[in-house]
Write a protein that holds these residues in place. Structure first.
Motif, PDB file in Angstrom:
ATOM      1  N   TRP A   1      -3.494  35.665  -2.014  1.00  0.00           N
ATOM      2  CA  TRP A   1      -2.900  34.634  -2.852  1.00  0.00           C
ATOM      3  C   TRP A   1      -2.122  33.685  -1.958  1.00  0.00           C
ATOM      4  O   TRP A   1      -1.458  34.110  -1.021  1.00  0.00           O
ATOM      5  CB  TRP A   1      -1.965  35.269  -3.876  1.00  0.00           C
TER       6      TRP A   1
ATOM      7  N   SER B   1      -0.867  27.887  -5.143  1.00  0.00           N
ATOM      8  CA  SER B   1      -1.036  28.595  -6.434  1.00  0.00           C
ATOM      9  C   SER B   1      -2.510  28.864  -6.667  1.00  0.00           C
ATOM     10  O   SER B   1      -3.082  28.539  -7.732  1.00  0.00           O
ATOM     11  CB  SER B   1      -0.435  27.792  -7.589  1.00  0.00           C
ATOM     12  N   ALA B   2      -3.135  29.450  -5.661  1.00  0.00           N
ATOM     13  CA  ALA B   2      -4.571  29.732  -5.706  1.00  0.00           C
ATOM     14  C   ALA B   2      -4.871  30.913  -4.801  1.00  0.00           C
ATOM     15  O   ALA B   2      -4.165  31.151  -3.816  1.00  0.00           O
ATOM     16  CB  ALA B   2      -5.370  28.520  -5.254  1.00  0.00           C
ATOM     17  N   MET B   3      -5.930  31.626  -5.136  1.00  0.00           N
ATOM     18  CA  MET B   3      -6.413  32.643  -4.210  1.00  0.00           C
ATOM     19  C   MET B   3      -7.275  31.939  -3.162  1.00  0.00           C
ATOM     20  O   MET B   3      -8.049  31.033  -3.505  1.00  0.00           O
ATOM     21  CB  MET B   3      -7.233  33.703  -4.928  1.00  0.00           C
TER      22      MET B   3
END
Lengths: 119, 110
Positions: B92, B97-99
């Motif tokens: 993460w 705010s993303a994998m």
């Protein structure tokens, strides 16, 4: 036994729409965060979106933000991905995957469904 | 260009050991757990390592994971021809705010 089965892929023209589904079984679906991950032909993995099991946190990759919408129906144990304004670069195998513990460790994956965007 | 950096390929002989590196930053590997996946040709990815260094019960102990600072490493000992696959790291990213995933490493067992 945990199972994830995707469906809804196919051939669509640029600018078109498609809705993918992921039917889950073998676990308490509502308790787990779920993800969509895609893989373009011959390329690596690209995370697309996630929907948490609790608190309904939703996240998207920048590449799909504003075009794709993730949703889930806990009563039907199903995860969805509504894809609008599709582009050639969205062509990929789309996998749904379960997060084992809200830390983005994806422990179960479906077999994938192929989306081809072409005129 | 992937956020996490992996070598495109590694190789080793059967029975030997190989390591695959994954380099990131403080917003991903440095502050969050790392996971590792094996993808055999034509199949879905399979989780090998979670929480940076833990193995699912079905994964043999010849597979290991470690993390130090903003880098992570996957180790495989006692290489077998069946280990030939693509390997991906993931984490993460708190800033995005993303994998994010690494670009993948193709393991060849010579």
């Amino acid at each position: 036994e945990v199972q994830l089965v995707e469906s809804g892929g196919g051939l669509v023209k640029p600018g078109g729409s498609l809705r993918l589904s992921c039917a889950a079984s073998g676990f308490t679906f509502s308790s787990y965060s779920m993800n969509w991950v895609r893989q373009a032909p011959g390329k690596g993995l690209e995370w697309v979106s996630s929907f948490s099991g609790s608190y309904s946190y939703i996240y998207y990759a920048d590449s799909v933000k504003g075009r794709f919408t993730i949703s889930r129906d806990n009563a039907k144990n199903t995860l969805y991905l509504q894809m609008n304004s599709l582009r050639a670069e969205d062509t990929a195998v789309y996998y749904c995957a379960r997060d084992r513990g809200n830390y983005y460790n994806l422990d179960y994956w479906g077999q994938g469904t192929l989306v081809t965007v072409s005129s | 260009q992937s956020v996490l950096t992996q070598p495109p390929s590694v190789s080793a002989a059967p029975g030997q050991k190989v390591t695959i590196s994954c380099s990131g930053s403080s917003s991903n590997i440095g502050g969050n757990y790392v996971s590792w996946y094996q993808q055999l040709p034509g199949t879905a990815p399979k989780l090998l390592i979670y929480d940076s260094n833990k193995r699912p019960s079905v994964i043999p102990d010849r597979i290991s994971g470690s993390k130090s600072g903003t880098s992570a490493t996957l180790g495989i000992t006692g290489l077998q021809t069946g280990d030939e696959a693509d390997y991906y790291c993931g984490a993460w990213d708190s800033s995005l705010s993303a994998m994010v995933f690494g670009g993948g490493t193709k393991l060849t067992v010579l």
